[in-house]
Design a protein around this motif. Sequence first.
Motif, PDB file in Angstrom:
ATOM      1  N   SER A 158       0.826  -1.212   0.000  1.00  0.00           N
ATOM      2  CA  SER A 158       0.000   0.000   0.000  1.00  0.00           C
ATOM      3  C   SER A 158       0.862   1.264   0.000  1.00  0.00           C
ATOM      4  O   SER A 158       0.517   2.260  -0.639  1.00  0.00           O
ATOM      5  CB  SER A 158      -0.965   0.007   1.183  1.00  0.00           C
ATOM      6  OG  SER A 158      -0.254   0.028   2.401  1.00  0.00           O
ATOM      7  N   LEU A 159       1.994   1.229   0.679  1.00  0.00           N
ATOM      8  CA  LEU A 159       2.893   2.382   0.665  1.00  0.00           C
ATOM      9  C   LEU A 159       3.516   2.592  -0.708  1.00  0.00           C
ATOM     10  O   LEU A 159       3.705   3.738  -1.138  1.00  0.00           O
ATOM     11  CB  LEU A 159       3.984   2.247   1.731  1.00  0.00           C
ATOM     12  CG  LEU A 159       3.531   2.508   3.169  1.00  0.00           C
ATOM     13  CD1 LEU A 159       4.669   2.231   4.146  1.00  0.00           C
ATOM     14  CD2 LEU A 159       3.016   3.924   3.337  1.00  0.00           C
ATOM     15  N   VAL A 160       3.809   1.506  -1.422  1.00  0.00           N
ATOM     16  CA  VAL A 160       4.341   1.637  -2.785  1.00  0.00           C
ATOM     17  C   VAL A 160       3.310   2.313  -3.679  1.00  0.00           C
ATOM     18  O   VAL A 160       3.632   3.228  -4.451  1.00  0.00           O
ATOM     19  CB  VAL A 160       4.769   0.267  -3.355  1.00  0.00           C
ATOM     20  CG1 VAL A 160       4.987   0.320  -4.862  1.00  0.00           C
ATOM     21  CG2 VAL A 160       6.024  -0.232  -2.653  1.00  0.00           C
ATOM     22  N   VAL A 161       2.047   1.909  -3.558  1.00  0.00           N
ATOM     23  CA  VAL A 161       0.982   2.536  -4.345  1.00  0.00           C
ATOM     24  C   VAL A 161       0.834   4.002  -3.954  1.00  0.00           C
ATOM     25  O   VAL A 161       0.760   4.886  -4.818  1.00  0.00           O
ATOM     26  CB  VAL A 161      -0.357   1.780  -4.165  1.00  0.00           C
ATOM     27  CG1 VAL A 161      -1.511   2.560  -4.781  1.00  0.00           C
ATOM     28  CG2 VAL A 161      -0.264   0.386  -4.753  1.00  0.00           C
ATOM     29  N   TYR A 162       0.812   4.296  -2.659  1.00  0.00           N
ATOM     30  CA  TYR A 162       0.651   5.669  -2.181  1.00  0.00           C
ATOM     31  C   TYR A 162       1.812   6.554  -2.648  1.00  0.00           C
ATOM     32  O   TYR A 162       1.607   7.654  -3.168  1.00  0.00           O
ATOM     33  CB  TYR A 162       0.542   5.683  -0.648  1.00  0.00           C
ATOM     34  CG  TYR A 162       0.341   7.056  -0.059  1.00  0.00           C
ATOM     35  CD1 TYR A 162      -0.879   7.708  -0.168  1.00  0.00           C
ATOM     36  CD2 TYR A 162       1.366   7.705   0.616  1.00  0.00           C
ATOM     37  CE1 TYR A 162      -1.075   8.972   0.381  1.00  0.00           C
ATOM     38  CE2 TYR A 162       1.183   8.965   1.167  1.00  0.00           C
ATOM     39  CZ  TYR A 162      -0.038   9.592   1.041  1.00  0.00           C
ATOM     40  OH  TYR A 162      -0.217  10.836   1.569  1.00  0.00           O
ATOM     41  N   ILE A 163       3.036   6.070  -2.462  1.00  0.00           N
ATOM     42  CA  ILE A 163       4.215   6.851  -2.861  1.00  0.00           C
ATOM     43  C   ILE A 163       4.216   7.075  -4.369  1.00  0.00           C
ATOM     44  O   ILE A 163       4.501   8.184  -4.834  1.00  0.00           O
ATOM     45  CB  ILE A 163       5.515   6.149  -2.390  1.00  0.00           C
ATOM     46  CG1 ILE A 163       5.611   6.205  -0.864  1.00  0.00           C
ATOM     47  CG2 ILE A 163       6.741   6.789  -3.033  1.00  0.00           C
ATOM     48  CD1 ILE A 163       6.683   5.311  -0.269  1.00  0.00           C
ATOM     49  N   SER A 164       3.866   6.051  -5.132  1.00  0.00           N
ATOM     50  CA  SER A 164       3.806   6.192  -6.593  1.00  0.00           C
ATOM     51  C   SER A 164       2.792   7.248  -7.004  1.00  0.00           C
ATOM     52  O   SER A 164       3.053   8.074  -7.892  1.00  0.00           O
ATOM     53  CB  SER A 164       3.445   4.861  -7.244  1.00  0.00           C
ATOM     54  OG  SER A 164       4.401   3.886  -6.938  1.00  0.00           O
ATOM     55  N   THR A 165       1.653   7.238  -6.349  1.00  0.00           N
ATOM     56  CA  THR A 165       0.607   8.216  -6.654  1.00  0.00           C
ATOM     57  C   THR A 165       1.059   9.629  -6.294  1.00  0.00           C
ATOM     58  O   THR A 165       0.846  10.573  -7.067  1.00  0.00           O
ATOM     59  CB  THR A 165      -0.687   7.862  -5.894  1.00  0.00           C
ATOM     60  OG1 THR A 165      -1.050   6.527  -6.210  1.00  0.00           O
ATOM     61  CG2 THR A 165      -1.816   8.796  -6.259  1.00  0.00           C
ATOM     62  N   VAL A 166       1.677   9.775  -5.148  1.00  0.00           N
ATOM     63  CA  VAL A 166       2.156  11.095  -4.718  1.00  0.00           C
ATOM     64  C   VAL A 166       3.235  11.605  -5.665  1.00  0.00           C
ATOM     65  O   VAL A 166       3.210  12.773  -6.079  1.00  0.00           O
ATOM     66  CB  VAL A 166       2.681  11.049  -3.264  1.00  0.00           C
ATOM     67  CG1 VAL A 166       3.444  12.315  -2.900  1.00  0.00           C
ATOM     68  CG2 VAL A 166       1.519  10.825  -2.297  1.00  0.00           C
TER      69      VAL A 166
END
Length: 172
Positions: A158-166
């Motif tokens: 989930s952090l990989v998805v969040y960081i990618s989105t940011v």
Amino acid sequence: SISLTTTSVHIAALDGIVNVNSLFTVAVFVGLSLATPGQHSLEKPSACDSGIEVARRLIVFEVVSFSFFLFSSLVAQGLKLAINLLNSRDADEAFRAHINLKVLRCGMLASAVGSVLGCLFLMLSMLSVIEIRLGMFGCGSVSSARAAATLVVLVTSSLVVYISTVVYAFLH
């Protein structure tokens, strides 16, 4: 030159950050409530019980996690306050404010970084909770290993998805 923009979407994004950080802050206090000295794990051999060092580590990680979530929320709230104060100057545009885009982007990035670091330390603290409640990882507890693996895989994903989105939003 100062880059100016008008926005209402940013307020929603900042609200989202504050709301999620509030939920995670609740998790921090739940974790702190589990840090009682001398607590026995659910594993049969008492040698698998965690020591005082695991409880100490739990408290440190919880406090650091709380600090990052508080930092992130205060930065987001400060940006919202600035936008709302700027809105109050122009009654005709209730959902738009002229803001410095660079300041807004840097503030949102700082808030996102605070949330990510808060999540990482919350995950570390939850690993300590697993050791306190289910037994030390070194004892070969299947329950501890499964819980830890699930936590690490899901939070990291989930952090990989969040960081990618940011990062995508920051660059575009």
